[in-house]
Write an enzyme that holds these catalytic residues in place. Structure first.
Site, short mmCIF file in Angstrom:
data_model
loop_
_atom_site.label_atom_id
_atom_site.label_comp_id
_atom_site.label_asym_id
_atom_site.label_seq_id
_atom_site.Cartn_x
_atom_site.Cartn_y
_atom_site.Cartn_z
N GLY A 197 1.00 -1.28 0.09
CA GLY A 197 0.03 -0.03 0.00
C GLY A 197 0.85 1.33 -0.10
CG ASP B 102 5.02 -1.18 0.70
OD1 ASP B 102 6.15 -1.32 0.28
OD2 ASP B 102 4.05 -0.64 -0.41
CG ASP C 21 8.93 -9.62 -0.26
OD1 ASP C 21 8.15 -9.53 -1.12
OD2 ASP C 21 10.18 -9.30 -0.53
NE ARG D 293 -5.33 3.80 -6.09
CZ ARG D 293 -4.49 4.72 -6.68
NH1 ARG D 293 -3.11 4.55 -6.24
NH2 ARG D 293 -4.87 5.66 -7.31
CG HIS E 299 0.47 -1.68 -13.21
ND1 HIS E 299 0.32 -0.46 -13.65
CD2 HIS E 299 1.22 -1.46 -12.20
CE1 HIS E 299 0.78 0.53 -13.04
NE2 HIS E 299 1.13 -0.14 -11.85
#
Length: 476
Positions: free
Chosen positions: A278, A300, A331, A347, A351
């Site tokens: 995040g 994170d 991780d 979010r 990608h």
């Protein structure tokens, strides 16, 4: 052939005329004028919100697509190619304008317009070169040259305003300029600096085809993946800049877009939302501000989580004081430690990674999921460019709209942003500018989820943002 081309131009012109009529009717209905290009952008202006209404947003897409297609149809193709080849100069000049605080210098000028010599003096740079930079930007409707060498902000340039006092910007260090800002200018500078540097090595990475080596590695002289490289102590400033830049991806759009998809209000009090990867937790914070009974966990890497802790204590300290937010160093390529999540939120994560790595992330979440856990992916879905049909149309909300002919099915350059980001995060699953990621079609996402043990059950295509929301449940 000649009559066919004339007919195509007429069809495109008619599309523009019809779309303009729809926009004018909408603004007249609500008693507004279309915001002027010559005046600074005001996000509080109620006229701006009209752009996000579905009918107006659709008209805007038609205008953008048709105007661009007319331009490339009628122009000498060699001139189009030359201008495209030189387009990198616009990005370079945009970075200069932001780093030199040109928008804020003009904003604070007595007449809200400044001669380039006055701007250059405050920025401590050569006025002749800066003048050429601003003329190029003004030619592309970024800034406005109100008289020879005198520039004012306009609707486009003003979005780079960091919202801070000019004296603070001029006296603070480069690393402190974005502290307390929306992050949008940080995002623009990250794109026009760090990403730009990586982009220059794109051909080198493709031609060498070294396993695990991407343009980022060549540009920055490291074998570490981007996110692990940013965890190194010497890259702390870059890591903080990146966090603010990711925050800017929300600020640059409409924060309300987070709520035009998955129904966060349907979650009961105390429901656990795990913001996986995040960053500083800006997305989950926005959600928690709307629904303060949600229990958020921001995950994170270690240094980033500490920055998230600071961010939440600055922007939503009440939630932190009530113990409704936790910060966990994690991780996502290791086993997911949270076994009672109601929502796993990803979010702009998928990608960044090639299929095998993305599946690894999703499998760890699936292993930790309860039967009632839902996975919410916020990411870009690449629209189909070369056809007008697609698979998996049976999934609720998945149907993709196509532009009317003779426009390209995906509205051409009106939807180019997603393809530009596809180059930023990935060319395919091996070579990319950053870390081996790839933008995906809806079919790609479904296959990815299937392989990881998730079933896609709902799609929310964003009408206020380029990001869609995919909802998945554990496969049984």
């Amino acid at each position: 052939m000649h009559s066919l081309q004339v007919s195509t131009l007429r069809l495109l012109a008619d599309i523009i005329s019809t779309a303009v009529g729809k926009m004018e009717a909408a603004y007249e209905r609500d008693g507004h004028l279309l915001p002027s290009l010559d005046t600074p952008f005001d996000p509080a202006d109620s006229a701006e919100s009209l752009r996000r209404e579905p009918d107006v947003a659709a008209a805007i897409m038609d205008i953008l697509a048709a105007a661009a297609q007319i331009s490339v149809t009628v122009r000498d193709p060699s001139r189009t190619m030359v201008q495209t080849a030189l387009a990198f100069n616009i990005s370079s000049c945009l970075r200069v304008a932001s780093e030199l605080n040109v928008v804020e210098i003009i904003r604070d000028a007595p007449s809200q317009a400044s001669h380039v010599k006055e701007i250059a003096a405050l920025a401590s740079v050569d006025s002749n070169l800066l003048g050429e930079i601003l003329k190029l930007l003004a030619t592309h409707h970024i800034f406005r040259e109100v008289s020879p060498n005198v520039f004012a902000n306009n609707r486009i340039s003003s979005v780079l305003d960091k919202g801070k006092a000019l004296i603070d910007l001029l006296t603070s260090s480069r690393d402190e300029r974005f502290t307390g800002t929306s992050g949008f200018a940080a995002w623009v500078e990250y794109m026009t600096n760090d990403i730009f540097r990586s982009a220059t090595c794109l051909m080198d990475a493709i031609s060498t085809l070294q396993d695990g080596i991407v343009p980022f590695n060549l540009a920055f002289g490291t074998t570490e993946p981007l996110y692990y490289w940013m965890e190194l102590p010497e890259n702390a400033a870059t890591r903080e800049h990146f966090g603010l830049a990711m925050q800017g991806t929300v600020a640059g759009g409409d924060p309300e877009s987070l709520f035009h998809g998955f129904d966060w209000g349907s979650l009961g009090p105390g429901s656990i939302v795990v913001d996986v990867g995040g960053g500083n937790g800006h997305s989950s914070l926005t959600i928690a501000q709307r629904y303060p009974e949600l229990h958020v966990m921001v995950q994170d890497l270690a240094h980033t989580v500490e920055e998230a802790r600071k961010y939440w204590h600055t922007h939503f300290v009440d939630h932190a004081n009530r113990g409704m937010v936790e910060f966990q160093a994690h991780d996502f390529f290791t086993l997911q430690p949270v076994k009672n999540a109601d929502i796993f939120l990803l979010r702009i994560i998928a990608h960044n990674w090639p299929d095998l790595r993305a599946i690894e992330i999703l499998k760890h979440l699936r292993s930790a999921a309860l039967p009632t856990t839902r996975l919410v992916i916020m990411d870009e879905i690449v629209p189909i460019a070369g056809g007008r049909t697609f698979e998996n149309a049976d999934i609720p909300g998945s149907a993709q709209l196509f532009a009317q002919e003779p426009l390209l099915p995906n509205w051409g350059t009106a939807s180019a942003e997603v393809y530009l980001f596809d180059i930023v995060v990935g060319i395919d699953t091996i070579e990319c500018i950053l870390c081996g990621g790839v933008e995906r079609t809806l079919d790609d996402f479904k296959e990815l989820l299937d392989q990881a043990g998730w079933e896609m059950v709902r799609v929310h295509h964003g009408d206020r943002t380029r990001y869609s929301q995919l909802v998945a449940v554990p496969k049984v």
